[in-house]
Motif scaffolding. Sequence first.
Motif, PDB file in Angstrom:
ATOM      1  N   ILE A   1       0.841  -1.209   0.000  1.00 37.59           N
ATOM      2  CA  ILE A   1       0.000   0.000   0.000  1.00 37.59           C
ATOM      3  C   ILE A   1       0.871   1.252   0.000  1.00 37.59           C
ATOM      4  O   ILE A   1       0.640   2.184  -0.772  1.00 37.59           O
ATOM      5  CB  ILE A   1      -0.975  -0.021   1.193  1.00 37.59           C
ATOM      6  CG1 ILE A   1      -2.030  -1.115   0.980  1.00 37.59           C
ATOM      7  CG2 ILE A   1      -1.646   1.348   1.373  1.00 37.59           C
ATOM      8  CD1 ILE A   1      -2.897  -1.390   2.182  1.00 37.59           C
ATOM      9  N   GLU A   2       1.879   1.288   0.865  1.00 40.46           N
ATOM     10  CA  GLU A   2       2.764   2.459   0.918  1.00 40.46           C
ATOM     11  C   GLU A   2       3.579   2.583  -0.362  1.00 40.46           C
ATOM     12  O   GLU A   2       3.871   3.685  -0.814  1.00 40.46           O
ATOM     13  CB  GLU A   2       3.669   2.381   2.135  1.00 40.46           C
ATOM     14  CG  GLU A   2       2.935   2.648   3.433  1.00 40.46           C
ATOM     15  CD  GLU A   2       3.827   2.571   4.665  1.00 40.46           C
ATOM     16  OE1 GLU A   2       5.067   2.435   4.510  1.00 40.46           O
ATOM     17  OE2 GLU A   2       3.296   2.654   5.779  1.00 40.46           O
ATOM     18  N   GLY A   3       3.947   1.438  -0.953  1.00 38.45           N
ATOM     19  CA  GLY A   3       4.732   1.441  -2.178  1.00 38.45           C
ATOM     20  C   GLY A   3       3.983   1.981  -3.381  1.00 38.45           C
ATOM     21  O   GLY A   3       4.594   2.375  -4.372  1.00 38.45           O
ATOM     22  N   MET A   4       2.673   1.994  -3.310  1.00 36.28           N
ATOM     23  CA  MET A   4       1.870   2.537  -4.405  1.00 36.28           C
ATOM     24  C   MET A   4       2.081   4.043  -4.544  1.00 36.28           C
ATOM     25  O   MET A   4       1.916   4.593  -5.625  1.00 36.28           O
ATOM     26  CB  MET A   4       0.385   2.253  -4.187  1.00 36.28           C
ATOM     27  CG  MET A   4       0.017   0.817  -4.310  1.00 36.28           C
ATOM     28  SD  MET A   4      -1.743   0.634  -3.912  1.00 36.28           S
ATOM     29  CE  MET A   4      -1.965  -1.086  -4.254  1.00 36.28           C
ATOM     30  N   GLY A   5       2.405   4.694  -3.432  1.00 39.19           N
ATOM     31  CA  GLY A   5       2.660   6.130  -3.457  1.00 39.19           C
ATOM     32  C   GLY A   5       1.431   6.978  -3.737  1.00 39.19           C
ATOM     33  O   GLY A   5       1.554   8.112  -4.190  1.00 39.19           O
ATOM     34  N   GLN A   6       0.267   6.438  -3.492  1.00 36.61           N
ATOM     35  CA  GLN A   6      -0.972   7.175  -3.737  1.00 36.61           C
ATOM     36  C   GLN A   6      -1.508   7.761  -2.433  1.00 36.61           C
ATOM     37  O   GLN A   6      -1.341   7.165  -1.375  1.00 36.61           O
ATOM     38  CB  GLN A   6      -2.025   6.253  -4.346  1.00 36.61           C
ATOM     39  CG  GLN A   6      -1.613   5.685  -5.672  1.00 36.61           C
ATOM     40  CD  GLN A   6      -2.621   4.659  -6.189  1.00 36.61           C
ATOM     41  OE1 GLN A   6      -3.467   4.174  -5.464  1.00 36.61           O
ATOM     42  NE2 GLN A   6      -2.502   4.335  -7.463  1.00 36.61           N
ATOM     43  N   ARG A   7      -2.161   8.875  -2.536  1.00 37.17           N
ATOM     44  CA  ARG A   7      -2.755   9.496  -1.353  1.00 37.17           C
ATOM     45  C   ARG A   7      -4.112   8.887  -1.017  1.00 37.17           C
ATOM     46  O   ARG A   7      -4.569   8.987   0.103  1.00 37.17           O
ATOM     47  CB  ARG A   7      -2.912  11.000  -1.558  1.00 37.17           C
ATOM     48  CG  ARG A   7      -1.594  11.727  -1.567  1.00 37.17           C
ATOM     49  CD  ARG A   7      -1.819  13.220  -1.648  1.00 37.17           C
ATOM     50  NE  ARG A   7      -0.567  13.918  -1.668  1.00 37.17           N
ATOM     51  CZ  ARG A   7      -0.003  14.439  -0.594  1.00 37.17           C
ATOM     52  NH1 ARG A   7      -0.587  14.344   0.565  1.00 37.17           N
ATOM     53  NH2 ARG A   7       1.142  15.075  -0.693  1.00 37.17           N
ATOM     54  N   GLU A   8      -4.753   8.280  -2.020  1.00 34.70           N
ATOM     55  CA  GLU A   8      -6.046   7.636  -1.811  1.00 34.70           C
ATOM     56  C   GLU A   8      -6.022   6.233  -2.409  1.00 34.70           C
ATOM     57  O   GLU A   8      -5.432   6.022  -3.468  1.00 34.70           O
ATOM     58  CB  GLU A   8      -7.177   8.440  -2.461  1.00 34.70           C
ATOM     59  CG  GLU A   8      -7.424   9.768  -1.807  1.00 34.70           C
ATOM     60  CD  GLU A   8      -8.637  10.478  -2.372  1.00 34.70           C
ATOM     61  OE1 GLU A   8      -9.156  11.358  -1.682  1.00 34.70           O
ATOM     62  OE2 GLU A   8      -9.080  10.158  -3.503  1.00 34.70           O
ATOM     63  N   ILE A   9      -6.673   5.315  -1.712  1.00 32.99           N
ATOM     64  CA  ILE A   9      -6.783   3.945  -2.200  1.00 32.99           C
ATOM     65  C   ILE A   9      -8.197   3.453  -1.889  1.00 32.99           C
ATOM     66  O   ILE A   9      -8.732   3.741  -0.821  1.00 32.99           O
ATOM     67  CB  ILE A   9      -5.707   3.022  -1.585  1.00 32.99           C
ATOM     68  CG1 ILE A   9      -5.780   1.615  -2.177  1.00 32.99           C
ATOM     69  CG2 ILE A   9      -5.806   3.002  -0.081  1.00 32.99           C
ATOM     70  CD1 ILE A   9      -4.601   0.746  -1.805  1.00 32.99           C
ATOM     71  N   GLU A  10      -8.772   2.748  -2.825  1.00 35.89           N
ATOM     72  CA  GLU A  10     -10.133   2.249  -2.620  1.00 35.89           C
ATOM     73  C   GLU A  10     -10.114   1.056  -1.680  1.00 35.89           C
ATOM     74  O   GLU A  10      -9.197   0.232  -1.717  1.00 35.89           O
ATOM     75  CB  GLU A  10     -10.769   1.877  -3.950  1.00 35.89           C
ATOM     76  CG  GLU A  10     -11.026   3.102  -4.815  1.00 35.89           C
ATOM     77  CD  GLU A  10     -11.872   2.797  -6.029  1.00 35.89           C
ATOM     78  OE1 GLU A  10     -12.429   1.688  -6.121  1.00 35.89           O
ATOM     79  OE2 GLU A  10     -11.967   3.689  -6.885  1.00 35.89           O
ATOM     80  N   SER A  11     -11.136   0.966  -0.838  1.00 29.65           N
ATOM     81  CA  SER A  11     -11.218  -0.134   0.126  1.00 29.65           C
ATOM     82  C   SER A  11     -11.262  -1.482  -0.587  1.00 29.65           C
ATOM     83  O   SER A  11     -10.750  -2.480  -0.076  1.00 29.65           O
ATOM     84  CB  SER A  11     -12.439   0.038   1.036  1.00 29.65           C
ATOM     85  OG  SER A  11     -13.630   0.055   0.276  1.00 29.65           O
ATOM     86  N   ALA A  12     -11.833  -1.516  -1.788  1.00 34.12           N
ATOM     87  CA  ALA A  12     -11.891  -2.763  -2.555  1.00 34.12           C
ATOM     88  C   ALA A  12     -10.489  -3.240  -2.916  1.00 34.12           C
ATOM     89  O   ALA A  12     -10.211  -4.445  -2.894  1.00 34.12           O
ATOM     90  CB  ALA A  12     -12.713  -2.562  -3.827  1.00 34.12           C
ATOM     91  N   LYS A  13      -9.587  -2.315  -3.228  1.00 35.36           N
ATOM     92  CA  LYS A  13      -8.203  -2.677  -3.560  1.00 35.36           C
ATOM     93  C   LYS A  13      -7.506  -3.252  -2.327  1.00 35.36           C
ATOM     94  O   LYS A  13      -6.775  -4.238  -2.426  1.00 35.36           O
ATOM     95  CB  LYS A  13      -7.451  -1.436  -4.076  1.00 35.36           C
ATOM     96  CG  LYS A  13      -6.019  -1.682  -4.419  1.00 35.36           C
ATOM     97  CD  LYS A  13      -5.880  -2.592  -5.614  1.00 35.36           C
ATOM     98  CE  LYS A  13      -4.414  -2.737  -5.983  1.00 35.36           C
ATOM     99  NZ  LYS A  13      -4.185  -3.825  -6.916  1.00 35.36           N
ATOM    100  N   ILE A  14      -7.752  -2.661  -1.163  1.00 32.41           N
ATOM    101  CA  ILE A  14      -7.172  -3.185   0.079  1.00 32.41           C
ATOM    102  C   ILE A  14      -7.716  -4.579   0.346  1.00 32.41           C
ATOM    103  O   ILE A  14      -6.968  -5.489   0.699  1.00 32.41           O
ATOM    104  CB  ILE A  14      -7.453  -2.233   1.262  1.00 32.41           C
ATOM    105  CG1 ILE A  14      -6.715  -0.905   1.057  1.00 32.41           C
ATOM    106  CG2 ILE A  14      -7.034  -2.876   2.583  1.00 32.41           C
ATOM    107  CD1 ILE A  14      -7.057   0.161   2.071  1.00 32.41           C
ATOM    108  N   GLY A  15      -9.022  -4.771   0.168  1.00 34.98           N
ATOM    109  CA  GLY A  15      -9.631  -6.081   0.374  1.00 34.98           C
ATOM    110  C   GLY A  15      -9.015  -7.139  -0.519  1.00 34.98           C
ATOM    111  O   GLY A  15      -8.736  -8.262  -0.083  1.00 34.98           O
ATOM    112  N   GLU A  16      -8.768  -6.798  -1.781  1.00 35.87           N
ATOM    113  CA  GLU A  16      -8.155  -7.749  -2.711  1.00 35.87           C
ATOM    114  C   GLU A  16      -6.716  -8.064  -2.303  1.00 35.87           C
ATOM    115  O   GLU A  16      -6.283  -9.213  -2.390  1.00 35.87           O
ATOM    116  CB  GLU A  16      -8.196  -7.215  -4.151  1.00 35.87           C
ATOM    117  CG  GLU A  16      -9.592  -7.118  -4.736  1.00 35.87           C
ATOM    118  CD  GLU A  16     -10.327  -8.451  -4.792  1.00 35.87           C
ATOM    119  OE1 GLU A  16      -9.695  -9.488  -5.058  1.00 35.87           O
ATOM    120  OE2 GLU A  16     -11.552  -8.451  -4.559  1.00 35.87           O
ATOM    121  N   LEU A  17      -5.984  -7.055  -1.850  1.00 35.98           N
ATOM    122  CA  LEU A  17      -4.623  -7.284  -1.368  1.00 35.98           C
ATOM    123  C   LEU A  17      -4.617  -8.239  -0.178  1.00 35.98           C
ATOM    124  O   LEU A  17      -3.792  -9.157  -0.110  1.00 35.98           O
ATOM    125  CB  LEU A  17      -3.973  -5.959  -0.944  1.00 35.98           C
ATOM    126  CG  LEU A  17      -3.389  -5.098  -2.031  1.00 35.98           C
ATOM    127  CD1 LEU A  17      -3.006  -3.730  -1.471  1.00 35.98           C
ATOM    128  CD2 LEU A  17      -2.179  -5.762  -2.655  1.00 35.98           C
TER     129      LEU A  17
END
Length: 149
Positions: free
Chosen positions: A95-111
């Motif tokens: 998640i931190e490596g993505m370097g994005q300020r916003e991430i969708e909860s669905a992406k976190i769930g898939e990770l």
Amino acid sequence: MKCPFCGEENTRVIDTRSAEDDRCIRRRRQCDACGKRFTTYEKVESIPIMVVKKDRTREPYDRAKIEQGIIRSCNKRPVSMDKIIATVDAIDAVIEGMGQREIESAKIGELVMDHIKTLDGVAYVRFASVYREFKDVNTFMDELKKVLK
């Protein structure tokens, strides 16, 4: 670096070491004026990450939520806390490596699902059943078939 005791700006670094699993540097310093020693820590400034929920609301990223979800999934399973923490660390790093300020909860769930699958099959199915909100037995069986392949 100013001395916290006398305010003098001339200080020397006496010792430098890695700390917090190489995530920061610990420096032992000595003031040239008063001779007192103190410790400073140097860290990379992290970008605050916001999670975009399904309803488009935003909340700060909270690593503890991921950890609690995995712990619940691994309840009464032969998975050590060390493995759980290592899994959470790996997810956190992605998640931190993505370097994005916003991430969708669905992406976190898939990770989480990708990482928990290698941790324990039963924990994966437990997590998936909550995350995917299975409506009936057939969708649950479809997910089980994916695990068995």
